[in-house]
Design a protein around this motif. Sequence first.
Motif, PDB file in Angstrom:
ATOM      1  N   PRO A  88      30.409  20.255  96.881  1.00  0.00           N
ATOM      2  CA  PRO A  88      31.485  19.932  95.935  1.00  0.00           C
ATOM      3  C   PRO A  88      31.237  18.631  95.171  1.00  0.00           C
ATOM      4  O   PRO A  88      31.621  18.510  94.003  1.00  0.00           O
ATOM      5  N   ASP A  89      30.557  17.673  95.802  1.00  0.00           N
ATOM      6  CA  ASP A  89      30.250  16.404  95.130  1.00  0.00           C
ATOM      7  C   ASP A  89      29.274  16.568  93.972  1.00  0.00           C
ATOM      8  O   ASP A  89      29.093  15.642  93.171  1.00  0.00           O
ATOM      9  N   ASP A  90      28.617  17.720  93.877  1.00  0.00           N
ATOM     10  CA  ASP A  90      27.714  17.977  92.758  1.00  0.00           C
ATOM     11  C   ASP A  90      28.466  18.420  91.503  1.00  0.00           C
ATOM     12  O   ASP A  90      27.857  18.567  90.436  1.00  0.00           O
ATOM     13  N   THR A  91      29.753  18.658  91.630  1.00  0.00           N
ATOM     14  CA  THR A  91      30.552  19.059  90.477  1.00  0.00           C
ATOM     15  C   THR A  91      30.518  17.983  89.403  1.00  0.00           C
ATOM     16  O   THR A  91      30.826  16.816  89.674  1.00  0.00           O
ATOM     17  N   ALA A  92      30.105  18.364  88.198  1.00  0.00           N
ATOM     18  CA  ALA A  92      29.970  17.401  87.101  1.00  0.00           C
ATOM     19  C   ALA A  92      29.542  18.119  85.831  1.00  0.00           C
ATOM     20  O   ALA A  92      29.190  19.307  85.862  1.00  0.00           O
ATOM     21  N   LEU A  93      29.571  17.383  84.742  1.00  0.00           N
ATOM     22  CA  LEU A  93      28.965  17.837  83.489  1.00  0.00           C
ATOM     23  C   LEU A  93      27.523  17.347  83.498  1.00  0.00           C
ATOM     24  O   LEU A  93      27.278  16.152  83.641  1.00  0.00           O
ATOM     25  N   TYR A  94      26.588  18.277  83.376  1.00  0.00           N
ATOM     26  CA  TYR A  94      25.175  17.948  83.480  1.00  0.00           C
ATOM     27  C   TYR A  94      24.552  17.875  82.086  1.00  0.00           C
ATOM     28  O   TYR A  94      24.668  18.822  81.291  1.00  0.00           O
ATOM     29  N   TYR A  95      23.880  16.757  81.824  1.00  0.00           N
ATOM     30  CA  TYR A  95      23.254  16.516  80.534  1.00  0.00           C
ATOM     31  C   TYR A  95      21.729  16.565  80.652  1.00  0.00           C
ATOM     32  O   TYR A  95      21.160  15.971  81.564  1.00  0.00           O
ATOM     33  N   CYS A  96      21.111  17.211  79.704  1.00  0.00           N
ATOM     34  CA  CYS A  96      19.660  17.187  79.549  1.00  0.00           C
ATOM     35  C   CYS A  96      19.301  16.044  78.600  1.00  0.00           C
ATOM     36  O   CYS A  96      20.003  15.817  77.601  1.00  0.00           O
ATOM     37  N   VAL A  97      18.210  15.339  78.913  1.00  0.00           N
ATOM     38  CA  VAL A  97      17.823  14.178  78.112  1.00  0.00           C
ATOM     39  C   VAL A  97      16.325  14.178  77.852  1.00  0.00           C
ATOM     40  O   VAL A  97      15.548  14.757  78.627  1.00  0.00           O
ATOM     41  N   ALA A  98      15.930  13.503  76.778  1.00  0.00           N
ATOM     42  CA  ALA A  98      14.518  13.350  76.440  1.00  0.00           C
ATOM     43  C   ALA A  98      14.228  11.892  76.121  1.00  0.00           C
ATOM     44  O   ALA A  98      15.049  11.209  75.505  1.00  0.00           O
ATOM     45  N   GLY A  99      13.061  11.426  76.556  1.00  0.00           N
ATOM     46  CA  GLY A  99      12.680  10.046  76.304  1.00  0.00           C
ATOM     47  C   GLY A  99      11.181   9.864  76.331  1.00  0.00           C
ATOM     48  O   GLY A  99      10.431  10.832  76.458  1.00  0.00           O
ATOM     49  N   LEU A 100      10.746   8.618  76.247  1.00  0.00           N
ATOM     50  CA  LEU A 100       9.317   8.335  76.175  1.00  0.00           C
ATOM     51  C   LEU A 100       8.653   8.316  77.544  1.00  0.00           C
ATOM     52  O   LEU A 100       7.448   8.549  77.652  1.00  0.00           O
ATOM     53  N   ALA A 101       9.412   8.026  78.582  1.00  0.00           N
ATOM     54  CA  ALA A 101       8.839   7.951  79.923  1.00  0.00           C
ATOM     55  C   ALA A 101       9.918   8.276  80.940  1.00  0.00           C
ATOM     56  O   ALA A 101      11.104   8.034  80.680  1.00  0.00           O
ATOM     57  N   PRO A 102       9.547   8.796  82.118  1.00  0.00           N
ATOM     58  CA  PRO A 102      10.550   9.090  83.141  1.00  0.00           C
ATOM     59  C   PRO A 102      11.271   7.818  83.573  1.00  0.00           C
ATOM     60  O   PRO A 102      10.649   6.775  83.757  1.00  0.00           O
ATOM     61  N   SER A 103      12.557   7.913  83.710  1.00  0.00           N
ATOM     62  CA  SER A 103      13.358   6.745  84.052  1.00  0.00           C
ATOM     63  C   SER A 103      14.663   7.200  84.682  1.00  0.00           C
ATOM     64  O   SER A 103      15.133   8.313  84.426  1.00  0.00           O
ATOM     65  N   SER A 104      15.268   6.327  85.472  1.00  0.00           N
ATOM     66  CA  SER A 104      16.590   6.597  86.015  1.00  0.00           C
ATOM     67  C   SER A 104      17.686   5.911  85.198  1.00  0.00           C
ATOM     68  O   SER A 104      18.862   5.980  85.548  1.00  0.00           O
ATOM     69  N   ARG A 105      17.301   5.242  84.127  1.00  0.00           N
ATOM     70  CA  ARG A 105      18.262   4.528  83.274  1.00  0.00           C
ATOM     71  C   ARG A 105      18.611   5.371  82.052  1.00  0.00           C
ATOM     72  O   ARG A 105      17.719   5.788  81.308  1.00  0.00           O
ATOM     73  N   ASP A 106      19.897   5.568  81.820  1.00  0.00           N
ATOM     74  CA  ASP A 106      20.285   6.417  80.689  1.00  0.00           C
ATOM     75  C   ASP A 106      19.875   5.799  79.350  1.00  0.00           C
ATOM     76  O   ASP A 106      19.605   6.514  78.386  1.00  0.00           O
TER      77      ASP A 106
END
Length: 122
Positions: A88-106
């Motif tokens: 249930p904690d996975d419930t959320a709006l999931y966004y796909c993103v693209a960037g120059l390098a893998p990162s955990s920062r939005d």
Amino acid sequence: QVHLVESGGGLVQAGGSLRLSCAASGRSFGSYAMGWFRQTPGKERKFVAAINWNGDSTTYSDSVKGRFTISRGNAKNTVYLQMNSLKPDDTALYYCVAGLAPSSRDADFHSWGQGTQVTVSS
């Protein structure tokens, strides 16, 4: 920038699985790192997973590690998020993103989709 469209969200019972897809337009898709973030109402967006340009490096948040798998198909300009053992904690709006390098920062991702809703019932 690239245009991103997510799909595959829905309602699932706890313990179930869903596979999210993100279709990207643009000729440079194969050069971008891709990722997924999620957000619940009133809370900040949180990192879920990221993958580098050729798919040989991935990173996950601790909360999904071992349950979610990110992958990409550059020939199809698509990135996927396989979600297993959903909670249930996975419930959320999931966004796909693209960037120059893998990162955990939005802030490191320049392109965002509109999101797809995932709801996990207990």
